[in-house]
Design a protein around this motif. Structure first.
Motif, PDB file in Angstrom:
ATOM      1  N   ALA A  17      59.503 -21.438-115.096  1.00 50.99           N
ATOM      2  CA  ALA A  17      58.930 -20.457-116.025  1.00 50.99           C
ATOM      3  C   ALA A  17      57.694 -21.008-116.726  1.00 50.99           C
ATOM      4  CB  ALA A  17      59.975 -20.043-117.059  1.00 50.99           C
ATOM      5  N   SER A  18      57.752 -22.273-117.164  1.00 49.05           N
ATOM      6  CA  SER A  18      56.601 -22.838-117.879  1.00 49.05           C
ATOM      7  C   SER A  18      55.406 -23.013-116.947  1.00 49.05           C
ATOM      8  CB  SER A  18      56.974 -24.179-118.519  1.00 49.05           C
ATOM      9  OG  SER A  18      57.263 -25.163-117.551  1.00 49.05           O
TER      10      SER A  18
ATOM     11  N   SER B  13      53.771 -19.796-116.493  1.00 47.87           N
ATOM     12  CA  SER B  13      52.939 -19.494-117.659  1.00 47.87           C
ATOM     13  C   SER B  13      51.609 -20.230-117.579  1.00 47.87           C
ATOM     14  CB  SER B  13      53.683 -19.890-118.939  1.00 47.87           C
ATOM     15  OG  SER B  13      52.972 -19.495-120.089  1.00 47.87           O
TER      16      SER B  13
ATOM     17  N   VAL C 286      49.317 -18.346-115.337  1.00 48.44           N
ATOM     18  CA  VAL C 286      48.674 -17.246-116.059  1.00 48.44           C
ATOM     19  C   VAL C 286      47.531 -17.780-116.915  1.00 48.44           C
ATOM     20  CG1 VAL C 286      49.016 -15.416-117.767  1.00 48.44           C
ATOM     21  CG2 VAL C 286      50.786 -15.877-116.060  1.00 48.44           C
ATOM     22  N   ALA C 287      47.756 -18.939-117.549  1.00 52.76           N
ATOM     23  CA  ALA C 287      46.717 -19.553-118.375  1.00 52.76           C
ATOM     24  C   ALA C 287      45.483 -19.888-117.545  1.00 52.76           C
ATOM     25  CB  ALA C 287      47.250 -20.815-119.050  1.00 52.76           C
TER      26      ALA C 287
ATOM     27  N   TRP D 172      63.827 -18.293-122.171  1.00 54.90           N
ATOM     28  CA  TRP D 172      62.899 -17.453-121.407  1.00 54.90           C
ATOM     29  C   TRP D 172      61.831 -16.843-122.308  1.00 54.90           C
ATOM     30  CZ3 TRP D 172      62.213 -12.443-122.814  1.00 54.90           C
ATOM     31  CH2 TRP D 172      63.235 -11.818-123.545  1.00 54.90           C
TER      32      TRP D 172
ATOM     33  N   GLY E 248      60.219 -20.517-124.624  1.00 48.50           N
ATOM     34  CA  GLY E 248      59.650 -21.642-123.876  1.00 48.50           C
ATOM     35  C   GLY E 248      60.537 -22.871-123.824  1.00 48.50           C
TER      36      GLY E 248
ATOM     37  N   GLU F  34      54.453 -21.876-125.636  1.00 51.00           N
ATOM     38  CA  GLU F  34      53.502 -21.452-124.604  1.00 51.00           C
ATOM     39  C   GLU F  34      54.147 -21.334-123.233  1.00 51.00           C
ATOM     40  OE1 GLU F  34      50.363 -24.280-124.145  1.00 51.00           O
ATOM     41  OE2 GLU F  34      51.705 -25.988-124.253  1.00 51.00           O
ATOM     42  N   GLY F  35      55.378 -21.835-123.073  1.00 51.82           N
ATOM     43  CA  GLY F  35      56.069 -21.706-121.795  1.00 51.82           C
ATOM     44  C   GLY F  35      56.955 -20.486-121.708  1.00 51.82           C
TER      45      GLY F  35
ATOM     46  N   ALA G 147      57.996 -16.209-122.111  1.00 53.04           N
ATOM     47  CA  ALA G 147      57.487 -14.941-121.573  1.00 53.04           C
ATOM     48  C   ALA G 147      56.517 -14.265-122.529  1.00 53.04           C
ATOM     49  CB  ALA G 147      58.669 -14.014-121.270  1.00 53.04           C
TER      50      ALA G 147
ATOM     51  N   ALA H 149      54.402 -15.671-124.615  1.00 54.31           N
ATOM     52  CA  ALA H 149      53.096 -16.315-124.526  1.00 54.31           C
ATOM     53  C   ALA H 149      52.357 -15.834-123.277  1.00 54.31           C
ATOM     54  CB  ALA H 149      53.249 -17.829-124.495  1.00 54.31           C
ATOM     55  N   ALA H 150      53.105 -15.690-122.173  1.00 51.27           N
ATOM     56  CA  ALA H 150      52.483 -15.166-120.950  1.00 51.27           C
ATOM     57  C   ALA H 150      51.956 -13.754-121.176  1.00 51.27           C
ATOM     58  CB  ALA H 150      53.492 -15.188-119.802  1.00 51.27           C
TER      59      ALA H 150
END
Length: 302
Positions: free
Chosen positions: A193-194, A197, A200-201, A256, A259, A265-266, A268, A270-271
């Motif tokens: 997951a992280s 993310s 996405v970053a 989730w 993070g 930031e990891g 959902a 933040a994403a």
């Protein structure tokens, strides 16, 4: 060796290296500059600072030195055809509009989701006895900021421009984002997951560079994101913990969303924050132009 073969494999009709060899030269320059920094520059600088009682964290500065020198060398010796403006590194790219956009996007993309998690009770602030504000600011200035600039030069600078010239901005953005994510796999607490993310970053920061025409704007967005995490929220940054003077962020919600051990930031949210920032960029005139060009490029290929 046959000159026609050399031209076909190594250079084009203008005597310019084909893009894979230019990228290879760029990587070799980075490696050589990093080695020079490790064996010559770092011992001298750390010795001088050590005499003054200052400990230098080497890796972000060595990374920044290596990629900055590589840009200078590849432009001077390998590829003068790509201008500093095309690389997003000219004086105009330091203009205030792009930098302001980077600051606002970098801060808002993480602060808004994180404060929403606080409001939901999934993140909370806890008082600490730590009072080392100066140490935290020093970590931001001397560790996180140069590391962010080095990463943006690596993924949004010469290599990005050279590949985009051949394959287009959309394909280059996708490839650079994947590489950006893979570079963070070894960070503490990394999960699927992280890393998603971080992917996405990479897309978001690359789009900042494309929309503003400025690597500096992408770097400022990256620094603003890190500063919001470390200085404002007192949270982990990409899995790395820093000092937490006066208070610290406590995770009491589902990983989730929050993070987990990676930090907010990891999660959902933040994403989603970065996706919202991306949508804002695509809604701008420059963003719409990029989208239109990518669609036209696909139509031509099909």
């Amino acid at each position: 060796m046959d000159s026609a073969f050399v031209e076909r494999v190594f250079v084009d009709g203008r005597g310019r290296m084909h893009w894979p060899w230019r990228l290879a030269a760029f990587v070799c320059f980075i490696i050589a500059a990093n080695m020079g920094a490790a064996f010559i520059v770092y011992p001298l600088v750390s010795g001088l600072l050590g005499a003054a009682g200052v400990r230098l964290v080497a890796w972000p500065w060595m990374s920044l030195f290596g990629v900055a020198v590589a840009h200078l060398l590849v432009r001077r010796n390998i590829d003068p055809f790509l201008s500093w403006a095309q690389l997003g590194l000219d004086r105009a790219a330091l203009g205030g509009t792009g930098l302001r956009l980077g600051v606002v996007q970098g801060a808002a993309a993480i602060l808004v989701p994180s404060l929403a998690l606080v409001a939901a009770g999934w993140l909370s602030f806890e008082r600490t006895t730590d009072s080392q504000w100066l140490a935290l600011v020093a970590s931001m200035v001397f560790v996180l900021a140069p590391a962010a600039l080095a990463e943006e030069l690596m993924f949004c600078g010469y290599a990005f421009a050279a590949v985009a010239e051949r394959f287009g901005a959309a394909a280059t953005l996708a490839a650079s984002s994947v590489l950006f994510a893979l570079m963070h796999v070894a960070n503490p607490g990394a999960t699927v997951a992280s890393i998603a993310s971080v992917l996405v970053a990479g897309c978001w920061l690359g789009l900042v560079r494309l929309v503003t025409g400025s690597v500096w704007a992408a770097a400022v967005a990256h620094v603003a994101w890190n500063a919001s995490m470390a200085l404002v929220l007192h949270a982990k940054v990409s899995g790395f913990a820093f000092t937490t003077p006066s208070y610290r962020l406590v995770d009491v919600g589902p990983a989730w969303a929050t993070g987990g051990t990676w930090g907010p930031e990891g999660g959902a949210l933040a994403a989603l924050g970065m996706m919202a920032a991306t949508a804002v960029l695509l809604a701008r005139p420059d963003g719409r132009v990029l989208f239109t060009e990518a669609r036209a490029s696909r139509e031509i290929r099909t």
